[in-house]
Design a protein around this motif. Sequence first.
Motif, PDB file in Angstrom:
ATOM      1  N   CYS A  91       0.848  -1.193   0.000  1.00 41.03           N
ATOM      2  CA  CYS A  91       0.000   0.000   0.000  1.00 41.03           C
ATOM      3  C   CYS A  91       0.885   1.244   0.000  1.00 41.03           C
ATOM      4  O   CYS A  91       1.807   1.367   0.801  1.00 41.03           O
ATOM      5  N   CYS A 103       0.160   2.928   3.738  1.00 41.65           N
ATOM      6  CA  CYS A 103       0.466   2.327   5.049  1.00 41.65           C
ATOM      7  C   CYS A 103       1.429   1.152   4.942  1.00 41.65           C
ATOM      8  O   CYS A 103       1.748   0.530   5.952  1.00 41.65           O
ATOM      9  N   CYS A 143      -4.250  -0.342   0.068  1.00 45.56           N
ATOM     10  CA  CYS A 143      -4.911  -1.503   0.666  1.00 45.56           C
ATOM     11  C   CYS A 143      -6.390  -1.175   0.873  1.00 45.56           C
ATOM     12  O   CYS A 143      -6.796  -0.013   0.776  1.00 45.56           O
ATOM     13  N   CYS A 161      -7.173   1.509   3.531  1.00 45.07           N
ATOM     14  CA  CYS A 161      -6.908   2.893   3.118  1.00 45.07           C
ATOM     15  C   CYS A 161      -7.925   3.355   2.075  1.00 45.07           C
ATOM     16  O   CYS A 161      -8.327   4.516   2.079  1.00 45.07           O
TER      17      CYS A 161
END
Length: 246
Positions: free
Chosen positions: A21, A24, A38, A41
């Motif tokens: 991601c 994150c 992801c 998110c």
Amino acid sequence: MTGLLTGIGSGLLDLIYPPRCRTCDAEIGQADLALELCETCIVDLVCLPRERCPACGKINLKRKPDRSLCFECRSGLRRFDRAISVYVYAGAFRKLWHRVKFTRHPEWIPSIVDAALEKLTPDDEFNPFLFDAYTWVPTTDHRKSVRGFDPAEEIAGYLARKYNRPIVQFLRRIRDTAPQFELGRRARIKNVEGVFAAAIPAGQRTRAVLLIDDILTTGATASACADALKSRGVQKVVLFTLARGA
Ligand SMILES: [Zn+2]
Ligand SMILES: [Zn+2]
């Protein structure tokens, strides 16, 4: 055949280095997600609510279902005619944009812009072909040289290529400013007074200009830019930003 081999190659690479991601660093299951975020998110990427000022997009925190103008637009403090924004500048979008700027990922910008454009609704009344030219709110030379790119210029460049519209650098900063995020609302307006000058090349048709920036907070910077453009005869300035503050 080459295509097939390339496909196998990138499949293998995904096994060895699973895509992560952008925000994150969590592993992403589906590598083909255009934004490379992801699922957590993606969910945390919040679009502006419908309850917002129809001119500038300011979120109506009372969530009144009306479409009345916000205080700044009613009082005529804004020099741009309208602002179009997609995301709320918070949560995953804020983290993602920090990464673009501070860990220098200008190559992510086209996919972020595309994802944002897909979120626009008829309420936004965005017609990219109604403008004579696109321009952007230039960052300071210092910040551009530290980062190696100007995010607003990158967004503008991508939009201009996508819609095949002329892009012209109309604006430049004629003095330095303190970073706006450190200041309150009134101080921000004072801080950007007389900061921008606009120059319109001879023969350039500029009745309507799309002014592009990354984030809209108070609107003071964009308003100062619109003011400079209008002082040079531009009649209509519409602001496009990816996100705006609440
Ligand atoms: Zn994530
Ligand atoms: Zn407004």
